[in-house]
Design an enzyme around this catalytic site. Structure first.
Site, PDB file in Angstrom:
ATOM      1  N   HIS A  89      21.800  28.981  27.773  1.00 53.14           N
ATOM      2  CA  HIS A  89      21.795  27.901  28.762  1.00 53.14           C
ATOM      3  C   HIS A  89      20.381  27.637  29.291  1.00 53.14           C
ATOM      4  CE1 HIS A  89      26.343  28.207  30.039  1.00 53.14           C
ATOM      5  NE2 HIS A  89      26.173  27.571  28.896  1.00 53.14           N
ATOM      6  N   TYR A  99      27.777  22.740  36.359  1.00 54.09           N
ATOM      7  CA  TYR A  99      28.997  23.576  36.311  1.00 54.09           C
ATOM      8  C   TYR A  99      30.193  22.853  36.923  1.00 54.09           C
ATOM      9  CZ  TYR A  99      26.607  27.527  34.326  1.00 54.09           C
ATOM     10  OH  TYR A  99      25.935  28.335  33.457  1.00 54.09           O
ATOM     11  N   GLU A 141      20.860  32.629  35.289  1.00 54.28           N
ATOM     12  CA  GLU A 141      19.957  31.562  34.827  1.00 54.28           C
ATOM     13  C   GLU A 141      18.841  31.330  35.845  1.00 54.28           C
ATOM     14  OE1 GLU A 141      22.960  28.538  33.908  1.00 54.28           O
ATOM     15  OE2 GLU A 141      23.811  29.985  32.481  1.00 54.28           O
ATOM     16  N   GLY A 281      18.104  36.426   4.567  1.00 53.33           N
ATOM     17  CA  GLY A 281      17.763  35.005   4.533  1.00 53.33           C
ATOM     18  C   GLY A 281      16.825  34.633   5.671  1.00 53.33           C
ATOM     19  N   GLY A 399      23.422  30.120  15.866  1.00 54.32           N
ATOM     20  CA  GLY A 399      24.608  29.289  16.093  1.00 54.32           C
ATOM     21  C   GLY A 399      25.455  29.957  17.163  1.00 54.32           C
TER      22      GLY A 399
END
Ligand code: HEM
Length: 407
Positions: A89, A99, A141, A281, A399
């Site tokens: 975030h 929020y 955060e 990878g 991801g």
């Protein structure tokens, strides 16, 4: 603050029903939120993940895990789940006010899916749970923004691409510098930044890329692998990466790029325990950054470096990995290639998939894994078999993280 005893009882009684319906609740939540706020879908959320349902799974999984952990408390596990989300975030510049938007549409979706089962008592308990989670994230955060020296959400800056180098046919690295030549802030080895690009259809899409250079150099380097459309063996079409292709095809030396302050909680511990860096990878990128850091500071702890790739030609940063491992006297590098071409295998360059069964391994090792999920899951299992405790195994998922192994 823990959940109130009344809410705890209600959550315990309704968690199975909510858990069973969460696969219906989250897509409805996103469609409601995006109908009311199209700019969030266009400019903030990852459209590719939305199409594939990955973000829905990650959100649902985190809420269900958080609810379960209120009933059977495990503060370290709560911290691990929320820390990853808070860093993600922060790297997107999420602000506390937002929020309320998520709350409104999530609760409308819950009521629509569960209907009369959502009594005032049930609504109150889940509301309390949501705000417990939201306020914990908001506070984490806020700490991250403070530590980075920025106002809440003010994480974006324009940088210049000072260099662009192919690291394999499909990957390019971009060295980024400030516009005025002043050093860019240091970061912690293993962290990532977000890149935001304006696509031809007008959307601004954001993706995260690990920093593939040492943290204290004054510039930043990211490495991007273009993701082409592929068809999985079961016939599912996996879409091309919108941002990676845009960067690969359009961004060159001298161009400007919108990026954020680095964040990310997969960072090296600062002690002298042995470490194992294992990648497959494009998962090599945070490891290259960590190794560059270890080489730069003359770190002396034992380092095992493991990398798996399809072929020598597809291995991004191959030569750099060898050079960095050579620079660290205590480092031992092992590689696995599915296809070694006409080259002969060596003790340290093998054919096939990564297999640590015959490698020397200290059970006190702190292991860092990055690569496709099957690679990380099999290595995790192998490390546990070799007596490395689960809490010493750290991982970075490229991801949304819908894999959250209990540790
Ligand atoms: C990503 C949970 C609130 C925007 C995520 C992820 C989780 C999550 C689990 C995936 C992290 C990862 O593994 O990469 C939550 C929870 C929330 C909340 C539980 C509320 C309690 C918000 C809010 C916003 C927001 C208020 C802003 C409107 C995003 C975005 C991403 C994200 C843009 C990245 C999505 C992507 O890449 O597709 N969140 N989130 N979230 N969240 Fe949240």
């Amino acid at each position: 603050m823990p959940l109130s005893p009344e809410s705890k009882d209600v959550i315990a009684a309704t968690l199975p029903a909510v858990g069973a319906a969460i696969g219906d609740i989250t897509p409805l939540f996103y469609s409601k939120m995006f109908a009311a706020h199209p700019e969030l879908e266009r400019d903030l959320f990852n459209r590719g993940n939305q199409k594939q349902g990955e973000q829905q799974k990650a959100l649902a999984g985190s809420i269900a895990a958080f609810a379960t952990l209120q009933l059977d408390p495990d503060p370290a596990r709560v911290e691990a789940i929320l820390s990853r989300v808070a860093h993600k975030h922060a790297s997107l510049g999420i602000k506390p006010d937002e929020y309320w938007i998520v709350h409104k549409h999530l609760f409308e979706a819950i009521v629509e899916v569960l209907g009369d089962a959502v009594t005032p008592e049930v609504a109150k308990a889940w509301d309390e749970l949501y705000w417990l989670m939201a306020n914990t994230l908001i506070s984490m955060e806020a700490d991250l923004y403070r530590a980075a020296g920025v106002e809440a959400g003010d994480v974006w800056r324009t940088v210049r691409v000072a260099d662009r180098v192919h690291q394999s046919a499909d990957t390019v690295s971009f060295v980024l510098t400030s516009l005025d030549g002043s050093p860019l802030p240091a970061f912690r080895p293993g962290q990532y930044l977000s890149v935001g690009v304006h696509l031809p259809d007008g959307a601004r899409q954001i993706r995260q890329y690990s920093l593939s250079s040492a943290p204290a150099k004054g510039d930043w380097r990211i490495t991007v692998k273009r993701v082409l459309e592929t068809t999985a063996p079961d016939g599912t079409v996996l879409p091309a990466g919108e941002v990676s292709n845009f960067l690969y095809n359009n961004v060159f030396e001298g161009d400007e790029l919108e990026v954020t302050t680095p964040f990310g909680d997969l960072v090296l511990t600062e002690d002298d325990t042995p470490i194992l860096l294992a990648s497959a990878g494009i998962g090599c990128t945070p490891m290259i950054g960590m190794l560059d850091h270890l080489a730069g500071i003359g770190d002396e702890r034992p380092v095992a470096v493991l990398h798996a790739d399809r072929s020598v030609a597809s291995h991004a940063h191959r030569r750099e990995l060898e050079t960095l491992a050579e620079k660290i006297p205590s480092a031992q590098l092992y590689r696995w290639y599915e296809d070694l071409g006409n080259r002969r295998p060596l003790e340290t360059v093998r054919v096939g998939r990564a297999d640590i069964s015959d490698l020397p391994l200290d059970p006190k090792t702190q292991a860092y894994l990055c690569g496709p999920l099957p690679f990380m899951l099999s290595l995790r299992e192998a490390l546990i078999e070799r007596n490395v405790p689960a809490e010493n195994i750290h991982y970075e998922v490229f991801g949304p993280d819908s894999w959250a192994p209990a540790s």
